[in-house]
Scaffold this motif. Structure first.
Motif, PDB file in Angstrom:
ATOM      1  N   GLU A 164      -0.125  -7.010  -5.815  1.00 48.81           N
ATOM      2  CA  GLU A 164       0.989  -6.349  -5.128  1.00 48.81           C
ATOM      3  C   GLU A 164       2.208  -7.240  -5.285  1.00 48.81           C
ATOM      4  N   ILE A 208       4.165  -9.588  -3.822  1.00 50.41           N
ATOM      5  CA  ILE A 208       4.185 -10.595  -2.755  1.00 50.41           C
ATOM      6  C   ILE A 208       4.384 -11.916  -3.479  1.00 50.41           C
ATOM      7  N   GLY A 255      -2.598  -3.242  -0.812  1.00 48.87           N
ATOM      8  CA  GLY A 255      -1.857  -4.205  -0.052  1.00 48.87           C
ATOM      9  C   GLY A 255      -0.705  -3.585   0.751  1.00 48.87           C
ATOM     10  N   ASN A 256      -0.125  -4.471   1.517  1.00 51.99           N
ATOM     11  CA  ASN A 256       1.009  -4.063   2.336  1.00 51.99           C
ATOM     12  C   ASN A 256       2.112  -3.419   1.504  1.00 51.99           C
ATOM     13  N   TRP A 314       7.585  -7.662   1.709  1.00 54.07           N
ATOM     14  CA  TRP A 314       7.453  -9.107   1.878  1.00 54.07           C
ATOM     15  C   TRP A 314       8.792  -9.831   1.902  1.00 54.07           C
ATOM     16  N   ASN A 357      -4.271   1.580   2.988  1.00 58.26           N
ATOM     17  CA  ASN A 357      -4.580   0.151   2.989  1.00 58.26           C
ATOM     18  C   ASN A 357      -4.747  -0.315   4.432  1.00 58.26           C
ATOM     19  N   GLU A 358      -5.830  -0.995   4.678  1.00 55.26           N
ATOM     20  CA  GLU A 358      -6.073  -1.643   5.980  1.00 55.26           C
ATOM     21  C   GLU A 358      -5.709  -0.721   7.149  1.00 55.26           C
ATOM     22  N   HIS A 402     -12.092  -6.468   3.964  1.00 51.63           N
ATOM     23  CA  HIS A 402     -11.188  -7.587   3.647  1.00 51.63           C
ATOM     24  C   HIS A 402     -11.585  -8.814   4.452  1.00 51.63           C
ATOM     25  N   TYR A 426     -10.215 -12.840   4.941  1.00 53.28           N
ATOM     26  CA  TYR A 426      -9.467 -14.069   4.710  1.00 53.28           C
ATOM     27  C   TYR A 426     -10.049 -15.099   5.675  1.00 53.28           C
ATOM     28  N   GLU A 483     -10.109  -7.274  -0.719  1.00 52.97           N
ATOM     29  CA  GLU A 483      -9.255  -8.459  -0.567  1.00 52.97           C
ATOM     30  C   GLU A 483     -10.110  -9.519   0.085  1.00 52.97           C
ATOM     31  N   ALA A 524      -7.529 -12.044  -3.298  1.00 53.07           N
ATOM     32  CA  ALA A 524      -6.092 -11.810  -3.044  1.00 53.07           C
ATOM     33  C   ALA A 524      -5.508 -12.951  -2.213  1.00 53.07           C
ATOM     34  N   PRO A 525      -4.196 -13.207  -2.349  1.00 53.90           N
ATOM     35  CA  PRO A 525      -3.333 -12.708  -3.406  1.00 53.90           C
ATOM     36  C   PRO A 525      -3.567 -13.427  -4.742  1.00 53.90           C
ATOM     37  N   TRP A 540       2.979 -16.213   1.344  1.00 58.50           N
ATOM     38  CA  TRP A 540       1.549 -16.266   1.712  1.00 58.50           C
ATOM     39  C   TRP A 540       0.938 -17.504   1.058  1.00 58.50           C
TER      40      TRP A 540
HETATM   41  O1  AHR Z   1      -3.023 -10.186   0.518  1.00 62.16           O
HETATM   42  C1  AHR Z   1      -2.003 -10.256   1.451  1.00 62.16           C
HETATM   43  C2  AHR Z   1      -2.050  -9.121   2.471  1.00 62.16           C
HETATM   44  O2  AHR Z   1      -3.192  -9.235   3.256  1.00 62.16           O
HETATM   45  C3  AHR Z   1      -2.141  -7.733   1.909  1.00 62.16           C
HETATM   46  O3  AHR Z   1      -0.912  -7.228   1.552  1.00 62.16           O
HETATM   47  C4  AHR Z   1      -2.718  -6.954   3.023  1.00 62.16           C
HETATM   48  O4  AHR Z   1      -3.446  -5.844   2.576  1.00 62.16           O
HETATM   49  C5  AHR Z   1      -3.560  -7.961   3.747  1.00 62.16           C
HETATM   50  O5  AHR Z   1      -3.334  -7.927   5.110  1.00 62.16           O
END
Ligand code: AHR
Length: 711
Positions: A55, A57, A290-291, A321, A410-411, A466, A468, A495, A533-534, A552
């Motif tokens: 995306e 970002i 993604g966002n 972003w 997305n999300e 997703h 993280y 992600e 991601a990213p 990010w």
């Molecule tokens: O990868 C960064 C962001 O994390 C993405 O844009 C979003 O989908 C997620 O919250």
């Protein structure tokens, strides 16, 4: 699928590493072993297991993969200042100024009117030269510099018109100009205009050329090629300048400069970054976010229709972003990028929910969004007899793209209005009615958000999860898929990343990633696709004129205008995909040492008093045509660890194997733009392989052993 057996952990010896107790099997402890059962074929590995997610970002495209070098080429990035642009005056006696024109679509001052090229190119830059004692012009700083390389040809193009002054008001009732009247200056604008790539102080010219500006009050596009000499030293401390030595008013728009691109596409991608991606051999590309898909407001969703066609018709849009994407990387460019990597597109369509929290209710209000998605799908895969398929052909790609998966939004777990159930079903019904072969992915994972998952209609075929996490979380959860229901939806880990290190990840993150990927690989019948991601980060910190490039932390591939590098995580990604069979080998583990995990606040709140996580992670697959086994092992600790490997169910194995290792001496070891290859894979041949053999894993290492069974 056999369960893992983290049993019998007789912890005889403990020592402290970074304040954490690491407990290892001691003198009397049983040996750690992995037994690979080759007696019968295991489940099939999903052929699309590893792909990419992308995306806009961190300047992933503008100032990243998209090869355009001019920042703010249509002057819409900032309404108050011509960001990225400056005035060039070589002689102190020069009298000149630059001004951003017609930046607000709601109100254009009288004397800034009549300069739009079209609806997309409605803002421009004016250079007023009242006195030209020397060279006067406009300079673009690029995306944290313009990369100069030897023997390189750059395609420059721009719209320009030169006039003496603007027309006076035609009617007495017209509003008076809000700005001081323009100087009366001789219309000397026709004649040579110099275009160059030069050092920021203007003293060194790396490449130069001229166009002959015609006498006209109308916009005209000029194009030329600038070529550097063989002996030029690579640098990014350079700028792009368009200059004159004659007085007059000069107007500029859509100023563009392209270096050579991957596969020589005219609106193409940076070659070094493309090569890094191609080397990963991704099976799919999830885009456009993604966002970035959703946008801050409903009106800011990825505007795929205005990302098509010539650059002249792309106004760009707000983005998600904090900066304005040019949309030079438009829908067709995403598809061609996918094609250039030999991958398939995984198209995410806007589903009526945006980041601010607004959503469009399912029903008649949502129908235009569903129709828009159907048109987008038609652009991707419709044949040339369809409206949008014909448009794609007109844009230069008659061949439809292969498409199998459509992600709906997305999300959408962020949408707490519970509207996703209705929205997803409305999209799925329409997509399946027109394209029964397509599979719709839900963005709400049952396991993560059971209260808001899709419950109406049939269960979604695929769910996007997703994650993280930090490395502890990855190690703690690396086995989570071992116990997932095999009769439920398939999982797309759309992600995920171990977030340690900035701007790109460090070795510890790569150890978290590798552990997590062993879990996905052991369950590659359930996990049909996954993507980190990213993907990209422009690593520039702020300068006097340009902000910090990234939003990010902890990204996979870093770059500036000139160079690029892979994080340790990048190499792990690449290797995991490179060394992958088509069948899962069931593995039984014994005596895997564990270490204590520091408790989180939540653990304490939940009354958890101690927690251990494994220190070794593993997965094995086999290519059932060649008989090659790929055994992956991760040692997350500071100590060497020996593992006994038993291959059962085969009679012979080649005594030589290939070993590829990614390792470092401390968890925060990393690669950077100035030290790009500190951590890279090293491949060697190991000998003495038998159906039962031992291997000592280096500290902080990911090891992949390629065993030949000579099938
Ligand atoms: O990868 C960064 C962001 O994390 C993405 O844009 C979003 O989908 C997620 O919250």
């Amino acid at each position: 699928m056999k369960k893992n057996k983290f049993t019998g952990n007789i912890l005889q010896a403990c020592f402290l590493v970074f304040g954490v107790a690491v407990c290892m099997p001691g003198l009397h402890a049983q040996k750690t072993s992995l037994t690979l059962d080759l007696s019968k074929p295991g489940a099939a590995v999903s052929p699309m297991l590893y792909g990419l997610m992308t995306e806009e970002i961190n300047h992933s495209y503008d100032g990243g993969l998209y090869a355009e070098l001019i920042r703010n080429r249509i002057f819409k990035d900032n309404k108050t200042t011509p960001e990225g642009w400056s005035l060039v005056k070589d002689n102190a006696a020069d009298s000149a100024a630059i001004k951003l024109m017609a930046t607000s679509e709601e109100h254009i001052p009288y004397d800034e009117r009549n300069h739009a090229i079209n609806g997309a190119l409605s803002t421009c830059l004016r250079l007023t030269v009242e006195k030209a004692a020397g060279r006067v012009g406009i300079a673009n700083e690029g995306y944290w510099g313009i990369p100069v390389k030897p023997s390189t040809s750059y395609r420059a193009s721009f719209y320009i018109k030169g006039t003496a002054r603007t027309e006076p008001p035609r009617w007495p009732w017209e509003p008076k100009p809000t700005t001081p009247p323009l100087p009366e200056i001789a219309n000397n604008t026709p004649g040579p205009i110099t275009v160059s790539i030069e050092s920021n102080d203007g003293k060194t010219v790396y490449a130069t050329g001229t166009i002959n500006l015609e006498k006209s009050i109308y916009w005209k596009k000029y194009e030329l090629t600038l070529t550097t000499a063989a002996g030029v030293q690579p640098t990014k401390d350079a700028r792009f300048v368009i200059s004159t030595d004659r007085v007059g008013l000069y107007y500029f728009n859509l100023v563009s400069l392209f270096p050579p691109t991957y596969n020589n596409r005219s609106n193409g991608n940076r070659t070094d970054l493309m090569q890094m991606l191609v080397d990963m051999k991704p099976k799919f590309l999830r885009f456009p976010g993604g966002n970035f898909l959703e946008g801050p407001l409903i009106t800011d969703a990825f505007p795929w229709k205005t990302t098509l066609g010539p650059l002249e018709s792309r106004p760009g849009h707000k983005g998600s972003w904090g900066y304005r994407p040019s949309d030079g990387m438009g829908l067709l460019e995403f598809l061609e990028w996918t094609e250039d990597m030999g991958a398939e597109p995984l198209l995410a369509v806007y589903a009526g929910y945006s980041l601010s929290g607004d959503h469009v209710d399912a029903g008649p209000l949502l129908k235009p969004y569903v129709d828009d998605a159907l048109e987008e799908i038609e652009y991707v895969m419709g044949d040339t007899t369809t409206y949008w398929g014909a448009k794609r052909a007109a844009d230069g790609h008659p061949e439809p793209f292969k498409l199998k998966y459509i992600e709906i939004g997305n999300e959408d777990w962020f949408d707490r209005s519970n509207s996703y159930d209705g929205r997803f079903n409305q999209f799925r019904t329409a997509v399946e009615a027109k394209y029964p072969q397509l599979i719709c992915i839900s963005t709400i994972a049952d396991a993560q958000y059971p209260q808001i998952k899709v419950t109406s209609g049939k269960p979604p075929a695929v769910l996007d999860e997703h994650y993280y996490r930090n490395s502890w979380d990855m190690w703690e959860n690396a086995s989570q898929y071992d116990t997932y229901d095999r009769n439920g939806p398939k999982i797309f880990v759309g992600e995920w990343a171990t977030r340690e290190g900035a701007p790109t990840t460090n070795l510890n993150a790569a150890l978290g990633d590798a552990a997590w990927m062993t879990g996905m690989e052991r369950n590659a019948d359930l996990i049909i696709m996954s993507c980190y991601a990213p993907l990209f980060v422009n690593v520039n910190t702020g300068t006097a004129t340009a902000p910090k490039a990234w939003q990010w932390d902890s990204d996979l591939i870093g770059y500036d205008a000139l160079n690029s590098y892979g994080s340790p995580s990048y190499y792990v990604q690449k290797l995991f995909n490179q060394y992958l069979g088509n069948k899962i080998i069931p593995v039984t583990a014994q005596n895997i040492p564990v270490q204590n995990r520091p408790l989180t606040k939540k653990d304490s709140a939940d009354g958890i008093t101690s927690k251990t996580v494994p220190t070794i992670f593993y997965a094995a697959t086999i290519n059932d045509t060649t008989g090659t086994i790929y055994l992956k092992m991760v040692n997350t600790t500071a100590k060497k660890q020996t593992v006994k490997i038993n291959l059962t169910g085969i009679e012979k194995v080649s005594p030589e194997a290939t070993l590829t290792v990614v390792k470092g001496s401390k968890p925060d070891d990393t690669n950077t733009i100035t030290d790009p290859v500190k951590i890279v894979p090293v491949t060697s041949t190991i000998k003495g392989i038998k159906p039962a053999f031992s291997r000592t894993l280096d500290p902080y290492s990911v090891s992949i052993i390629e065993l030949k069974t000579g099938k």
